[in-house]
Design a protein around this motif. Structure first.
Motif, PDB file in Angstrom:
ATOM      1  N   SER A  23       0.568  -1.644   0.076  1.00 30.85           N
ATOM      2  CA  SER A  23       0.017   0.541  -0.168  1.00 30.85           C
ATOM      3  C   SER A  23       1.265   0.771   0.388  1.00 30.85           C
ATOM      4  O   SER A  23       0.735   2.161  -0.733  1.00 30.85           O
ATOM      5  N   GLY A  24       2.490   1.014   0.408  1.00 27.97           N
ATOM      6  CA  GLY A  24       2.863   2.423   0.811  1.00 27.97           C
ATOM      7  C   GLY A  24       2.636   3.152   1.630  1.00 27.97           C
ATOM      8  O   GLY A  24       3.332   3.964   2.182  1.00 27.97           O
ATOM      9  N   LEU A  25       1.714   2.206   2.464  1.00 25.33           N
ATOM     10  CA  LEU A  25       1.050   3.220   4.332  1.00 25.33           C
ATOM     11  C   LEU A  25       1.749   2.557   4.726  1.00 25.33           C
ATOM     12  O   LEU A  25       1.794   1.722   5.116  1.00 25.33           O
ATOM     13  N   PHE A  26       2.400   3.532   6.383  1.00 22.24           N
ATOM     14  CA  PHE A  26       2.616   2.686   7.339  1.00 22.24           C
ATOM     15  C   PHE A  26       1.446   2.539   8.025  1.00 22.24           C
ATOM     16  O   PHE A  26      -0.328   2.847   7.259  1.00 22.24           O
ATOM     17  N   VAL A  27       1.103   1.422   9.173  1.00 22.78           N
ATOM     18  CA  VAL A  27      -0.279   1.713   9.861  1.00 22.78           C
ATOM     19  C   VAL A  27      -0.913   2.704  10.510  1.00 22.78           C
ATOM     20  O   VAL A  27      -2.104   2.524  10.194  1.00 22.78           O
ATOM     21  N   SER A  28      -0.063   3.401  10.954  1.00 19.48           N
ATOM     22  CA  SER A  28      -1.070   4.566  11.251  1.00 19.48           C
ATOM     23  C   SER A  28      -1.807   5.141  10.398  1.00 19.48           C
ATOM     24  O   SER A  28      -3.270   5.903  10.531  1.00 19.48           O
ATOM     25  N   GLN A  29      -0.737   5.221   8.743  1.00 23.13           N
ATOM     26  CA  GLN A  29      -1.431   6.322   7.823  1.00 23.13           C
ATOM     27  C   GLN A  29      -2.911   4.985   7.671  1.00 23.13           C
ATOM     28  O   GLN A  29      -4.012   5.951   7.271  1.00 23.13           O
ATOM     29  N   PHE A  30      -2.963   3.650   7.302  1.00 21.85           N
ATOM     30  CA  PHE A  30      -3.559   2.839   7.037  1.00 21.85           C
ATOM     31  C   PHE A  30      -4.667   2.912   7.205  1.00 21.85           C
ATOM     32  O   PHE A  30      -5.442   2.909   7.156  1.00 21.85           O
ATOM     33  N   VAL A  31      -4.461   2.882   8.815  1.00 27.10           N
ATOM     34  CA  VAL A  31      -6.225   2.743   9.767  1.00 27.10           C
ATOM     35  C   VAL A  31      -6.878   3.641   9.073  1.00 27.10           C
ATOM     36  O   VAL A  31      -7.905   3.841   9.307  1.00 27.10           O
ATOM     37  N   LEU A  32      -5.823   5.196   9.453  1.00 23.22           N
ATOM     38  CA  LEU A  32      -6.977   6.310   9.076  1.00 23.22           C
ATOM     39  C   LEU A  32      -7.356   6.091   7.278  1.00 23.22           C
ATOM     40  O   LEU A  32      -8.402   5.972   7.390  1.00 23.22           O
ATOM     41  N   GLU A  33      -6.687   6.066   6.645  1.00 31.88           N
ATOM     42  CA  GLU A  33      -7.443   5.419   5.280  1.00 31.88           C
ATOM     43  C   GLU A  33      -7.954   4.591   4.865  1.00 31.88           C
ATOM     44  O   GLU A  33      -9.184   4.880   4.402  1.00 31.88           O
ATOM     45  N   ILE A 181      -2.981  -2.631  18.872  1.00 38.77           N
ATOM     46  CA  ILE A 181      -1.778  -2.011  18.114  1.00 38.77           C
ATOM     47  C   ILE A 181      -1.542  -1.874  18.497  1.00 38.77           C
ATOM     48  O   ILE A 181      -0.902  -1.264  19.099  1.00 38.77           O
ATOM     49  N   PRO A 182       0.849  -2.802  18.943  1.00 39.73           N
ATOM     50  CA  PRO A 182       1.435  -2.629  19.358  1.00 39.73           C
ATOM     51  C   PRO A 182       1.887  -1.612  18.899  1.00 39.73           C
ATOM     52  O   PRO A 182       1.921  -0.889  17.979  1.00 39.73           O
ATOM     53  N   LYS A 183       2.520  -1.132  19.745  1.00 38.91           N
ATOM     54  CA  LYS A 183       3.093   0.452  19.491  1.00 38.91           C
ATOM     55  C   LYS A 183       4.369   0.335  18.659  1.00 38.91           C
ATOM     56  O   LYS A 183       5.186   2.210  17.929  1.00 38.91           O
ATOM     57  N   ASP A 184       4.928  -0.412  18.869  1.00 42.99           N
ATOM     58  CA  ASP A 184       6.236  -0.483  17.579  1.00 42.99           C
ATOM     59  C   ASP A 184       5.522  -0.874  15.531  1.00 42.99           C
ATOM     60  O   ASP A 184       6.519  -1.290  15.038  1.00 42.99           O
ATOM     61  N   LEU A 185       5.133  -0.549  16.579  1.00 43.13           N
ATOM     62  CA  LEU A 185       4.149  -1.957  14.010  1.00 43.13           C
ATOM     63  C   LEU A 185       3.658   0.143  13.776  1.00 43.13           C
ATOM     64  O   LEU A 185       3.684  -0.528  12.690  1.00 43.13           O
ATOM     65  N   TYR A 186       3.575   1.037  14.096  1.00 40.28           N
ATOM     66  CA  TYR A 186       2.756   2.070  13.551  1.00 40.28           C
ATOM     67  C   TYR A 186       3.750   2.198  12.136  1.00 40.28           C
ATOM     68  O   TYR A 186       3.335   2.783  11.523  1.00 40.28           O
TER      69      TYR A 186
END
Length: 560
Positions: A23-33, A181-186
């Motif tokens: 996706s090219g998105l980090f976990v934090s970005q993917f969640v919001l998208e 969501i573990p914080k090191d995955l964001y």
């Protein structure tokens, strides 16, 4: 490219060489998208060490607004109220340990009322899961009694499927779902794609024509029908009115459904249970057929023994729970009720005697509550408070009602209007619901008037969210019925001859707290002061709290 044949069966699977797209998105970005794709507009939460990366991404965009709450319970109650009001998935956010634990009460409210809420919580680093590190708790065990699905995201590439499952299951089954969501995955990139909301998810569930025909035949044969309606008929309220008039049926509503049937109609018998009306109890006891439309709650002491009960609901799991069942019909009420209302043969039977009886009982009940509502004195009788609120709120108002003695008086006295919405903590019945619910309602519908009604015992549970309302510049009105007691419990203890320990309160200066939080505070000890203060509060441009000195009048039929 040549077509694949049976002879190629021994070869690797045809998609084996196709890597899953990144996706090219980090976990934090993917969640919001992913939430944006589902048209989520608000996230209610409290900041903490394990959700900082997600908050950082929230601050970089404008499609989803973050509401910073004072307590995680209130954040979850806001999400619950939004889901109840809109029917859409709502989202709340907490950190690990104490944060996710504090959310449980609000999530339980959503779960009990089948409101689709997605709870997101941070978790400790993946390498520390299961250890004695600070703020670690097994969140899946913690949420097991409440959430329909609770999952720990152990790898970034699992996130797309887990989010899709949580969103779909929550919406379709009316469940709370939860992701840790573990914080090191964001900051890890995600393989997988954003899944948009699909139209089939709201495709109506059609009932077979023969089922509707059998239901119509039952109605046609009934001599003394009663319709018991819940908020499930919201989209077809006009057809319910047509059906009731064609059948000469008495109509009873749940509290949230009061605005869905004209409260001044000659066949409207009020609510059910202790918070309802004596008229509904009388007519239920005389009925030969009760049809439940989109209603799922029935208090044990008010289930009639003699009548056949038919229940129509989209949720097959709710049909027949807590009461006898003659027939259940599963389907979309928006399809079923109009067909019933259009059936000409329903009015063939002469129900003149029943129509006269219903009118007689309902008219007598309305005279009784009108007399109660005129009661005067200092402190102000609770009946008068509810009548005053009903007289002054707009026809499009959203009224959030807390849990307590005042809830019973509200359902007994308040005359709702079409276009209004009533929000309650239905089955969970938590204290402190009204103020967070009012905040969420005003955020979702800024053009509508929003008022919260609470008691002095319940309001203190979430009172500091008044500061949240001030920060968000929300001109909501919070009416506090201040009778110096947990009145419902005190009255029941009195009836049973119990010691009243724990039932008395020494309320703070609520108006002063409101002003300290950035809003307006009013005080009322008489009916005239109440009317004047309420008018001013409803026309203000900032959140207002009205501290009403209220008499501790026991609700009829109080028992332990």
């Amino acid at each position: 490219m040549s077509p694949v044949t049976i002879a190629d069966a021994a070869a690797p699977p045809v998609l084996a060489d196709k890597n899953q797209p990144t996706s090219g998105l980090f976990v934090s970005q993917f969640v919001l998208e992913q939430l944006k794709a589902w048209k989520v507009e608000w996230i209610y939460g409290v900041i903490g060490d394990a959700n900082l990366s997600l908050l950082d991404e929230l601050g970089k965009q404008n499609a989803i607004r973050y509401v910073a709450c004072r307590h995680e319970t209130a954040a979850a109650l806001m999400a619950s109220a939004e889901a109840k009001l809109t029917g859409k998935t709502a989202v709340c956010l907490a950190t690990s340990g104490p944060g996710v634990t504090n959310m449980l009460n609000g999530l339980a409210d959503a779960a009990m009322d089948r409101a689709p809420v997605l709870a997101l919580s941070g978790q400790v680093e993946t390498a520390k899961i299961g250890t004695r590190t600070k703020q670690y708790v097994d969140q899946q065990k913690l949420n097991a009694a409440i959430a329909g699905k609770s999952e720990l995201v152990t790898h970034a590439d699992a996130l797309p499927e887990l989010m899709e499952q949580a969103l779909v299951r929550g919406l379709l089954q009316g469940q709370v779902t939860h992701l840790s969501i573990p914080k090191d995955l964001y900051p890890v990139k995600v393989k997988g794609e954003i899944k948009p909301y699909a139209a089939h998810l709201h495709q109506p569930l059609a009932a077979p024509d023969n089922e509707i025909a059998e239901l119509a035949a039952l109605l046609a044969s009934a001599e003394r029908p009663v319709l018991y309606i819940g908020r499930g008929v919201k989209q077809t309220a006009e057809d319910v009115l047509r059906l009731a008039e064609k059948l000469s049926a008495a109509v009873i509503t749940t509290l949230p459904a009061r605005p869905l049937f004209p409260n001044d109609h000659e066949c409207y018998a009020g609510g059910l249970g202790q918070a309802g009306s004596e008229a509904s109890s009388v007519l239920l006891s005389e009925s030969d057929l009760i049809v439940m439309l989109g209603a799922t709650w029935w208090p044990d002491d008010y289930v009639p023994a003699q009548a056949r009960i038919v229940q129509v609901d989209w949720n097959r799991e709710a049909i027949g729970l807590g009461h006898p069942l003659h027939k259940g019909v599963v389907g979309d009420l928006g399809q079923i009720v109009p067909k019933l209302a259009a059936a000409e043969h329903l009015s063939a039977k002469d129900r003149g005697a029943w129509r006269t009886r219903v009118r007689e009982v309902c008219t007598g009940w309305k005279r009784q509550i009108e007399a109660e509502a005129r009661a005067d004195g200092t402190p102000i009788p609770p009946q008068r408070v509810m009548k005053t609120i009903a007289d002054h709120v707009s026809d499009q108002a959203i009224v959030a009602v807390d849990t307590g003695d005042h809830t019973l008086w509200f359902n007994r006295i308040f005359q709702a209007k079409a276009g209004q919405d009533i929000l309650i903590s239905g089955r969970w019945r938590t204290l402190g619901f009204a103020l967070p619910a009012a905040i969420a309602a005003k955020l979702c519908y800024p053009e509508r008037q929003v008022i919260a009604v609470a008691g002095d015992g319940g309001v203190v549970q979430t009172l500091m969210e008044f500061q949240t309302a001030a920060e968000q510049r929300l001109p909501i009105v919070l009416v506090v019925l201040n009778n110096g007691a947990y009145a419902m419990e005190q009255d029941r203890m009195n009836v049973a001859g119990m010691n009243l320990i724990g039932s008395a309160l020494r309320p703070p200066d609520f108006a002063a707290i409101a002003e300290a939080c950035g809003g307006s505070g009013y005080r009322a000890s008489s009916a005239d002061e109440l009317e004047q203060s309420l008018r001013q509060a409803l026309t203000g441009s900032e959140p207002a709290l009205l501290d009403v000195r209220t008499a501790a009048t026991p609700v009829p039929h109080t028992k332990i």
